[in-house]
Design a protein around this motif. Sequence first.
Motif, short mmCIF file in Angstrom:
data_model
loop_
_atom_site.label_atom_id
_atom_site.label_comp_id
_atom_site.label_asym_id
_atom_site.label_seq_id
_atom_site.Cartn_x
_atom_site.Cartn_y
_atom_site.Cartn_z
N ARG A 25 0.91 -1.14 0.07
CA ARG A 25 -0.08 0.15 -0.06
C ARG A 25 0.83 1.32 -0.18
O ARG A 25 1.84 1.21 0.83
N VAL A 31 -10.70 5.72 -3.37
CA VAL A 31 -9.51 5.94 -2.61
C VAL A 31 -8.88 7.60 -2.75
O VAL A 31 -8.41 7.82 -1.93
N SER A 60 1.47 5.01 0.91
CA SER A 60 1.35 5.99 1.78
C SER A 60 1.47 7.65 1.17
O SER A 60 0.77 8.29 1.66
N GLN A 61 2.38 7.68 0.43
CA GLN A 61 2.64 8.93 -0.36
C GLN A 61 3.44 8.97 -1.42
O GLN A 61 4.31 8.08 -1.90
N TRP A 75 3.56 1.97 2.97
CA TRP A 75 2.97 1.73 4.36
C TRP A 75 4.06 1.12 5.31
O TRP A 75 4.26 1.19 6.52
N GLU A 119 -10.82 9.75 -0.50
CA GLU A 119 -10.49 9.40 0.83
C GLU A 119 -9.14 9.89 1.28
O GLU A 119 -8.73 10.07 2.25
N GLN A 120 -8.15 9.66 0.35
CA GLN A 120 -6.69 9.62 0.57
C GLN A 120 -5.94 10.88 0.09
O GLN A 120 -4.78 11.30 0.26
N HIS A 121 -6.47 11.55 -1.18
CA HIS A 121 -5.87 12.48 -1.96
C HIS A 121 -4.80 13.49 -1.00
O HIS A 121 -3.75 13.93 -1.31
N ASN A 145 -9.09 -0.49 -0.02
CA ASN A 145 -8.55 -0.23 -1.47
C ASN A 145 -9.36 -0.16 -2.52
O ASN A 145 -8.93 0.19 -3.83
N GLN A 165 -3.51 13.69 1.79
CA GLN A 165 -2.52 13.08 2.32
C GLN A 165 -1.49 12.21 1.30
O GLN A 165 -0.37 11.99 1.35
N LEU A 166 -2.03 11.65 0.42
CA LEU A 166 -1.56 10.84 -0.47
C LEU A 166 -0.22 11.55 -1.28
O LEU A 166 0.49 11.00 -1.89
#
Length: 486
Positions: free
Chosen positions: A240, A275, A242-243, A257, A278-280, A411, A282-283
């Motif tokens: 996964r 995804v 994380s950034q 991760w 939810e994550q953009h 995911n 911090q991604l």
Amino acid sequence: MSSASIRLLSKTKQTARIVIIGAGAAGIATATRLLEQGFRNVLVIEAEDRIGGRINTIPFADNVVDLGAQWCHGEKGNVVYERVKDLSLLEVTEDHYETFKCVRSNGEVVDEKIAEQLRSVAINSIPERQTELINYEGSLGDYLTTKYWQELAKLPQIDRPIAEEFLAVFHKFESSVEAADHLFEVSGRGHLDYWLCEGELLLNWRDKGYRRFLQLLMNAKEDQSKDFGMLNGRVLLNKRVSQINWEGSNELIIQLWNGEILTADHVICTVSLGVLKEQHSQLFKPALPEAKVRAIKGLKLGTVDKFFLEFPEAPLPTDWPAFKCLWLAKDLEELRSTEMFWLESVFGFYPVSYQPRILQGWIIGEHARHMETLTEEKVLEGLLWLFRKFLPFNVPHPQRFLRTQWHANPNFRGSYTFRSTYTDELKTGGWDLEAPLLDVGGRPRLQFAGEASHKHYFSTVHGAIETGWREAERLNTYYRSRTSQL
């Protein structure tokens, strides 16, 4: 000029490092096409323990079932169909989705003549995209509801409660097509922008499942599930991200991760819209441009889930091709006050091609998301209660039960994309999601693919495949133009 910039300028197809995030249909299409075009340093990062993304074919009952994408939708202009049309892999699905029984919550089976009239009215209410919606400003729900009652008025009078009950289940079915919680959030203009491929819309994969298409893309062995063909050694599972640091003009830095760090010259992000939503924030570092964020916020990824019930033998009588659940108003009011309220959005059950002992059910929207939080035992208990309430015959206890949980999975966070009325308000669409992020020299650094980024085939596998090929060609064009300048 810095040494890093010089290294970047000297990159070729053979040396450019390309990392693809996601091994779904778009990611696999991107990776295989890049290799075919002569790129050599291609790596795919996948968070799941399998490839395929929202294509997930698993062994079940007499052969396999598809937990995600199930049919090839259309023929003309469909790149999936074009790839397999001469391989005897596809077959027209039985007409269960057109000839279903209509059963009311008091156990009454709607007279077949009336049911046929209602099914015909529903079909005639679906707008012809290229004509009837051109100047339409409202939601698809508004349009369908008005058209339904107009079409119904042309027929001999049908009992109003039955007509209302059928309209409700018609809305649920069409919501499942769109992946919307309800049709009043679906943009009429967005519906216009979705292109249907001409030809048969429900082509099943016989007893192979949709994974067979991915195997063909990869040139993988059909009988070896762990063989990735030309992608062998190029796919990292259970990784996964994380950034993704795409700052400046130097190499991109991908942090996993587990703390691993990867570097790349190009990153192609194919994760689901859910995804990204939810994550953009911090991604991606730095944050994505406002137009990209607006597309992520404005487009919607809905939830459509499936149930698979396996029985010792075919559970429905031979003259029952399938059935849909029509709720009487008083029964629905009573249901909504119980813990089984989520059953309102379970709209129908159908046989599965090449699986005579299976019933497949469907549920949509907010109730599907709630269902995903329940135990498997609770879900099955609810479905069996539903069978007892609606059906005029006994259904045995299934020997095996399976349900999907597309929204609960971090995911994916949903099933597939549609354009909502909010999308229209923000004046955005797949074109903003598609737009690559370039450096000052025009080099694609961060690219986006996946069904949500297609302007016209969003929500489909063939749309996802086309976007993967689109981004591969974007890189191919960039390096071809650079070579010609040397």
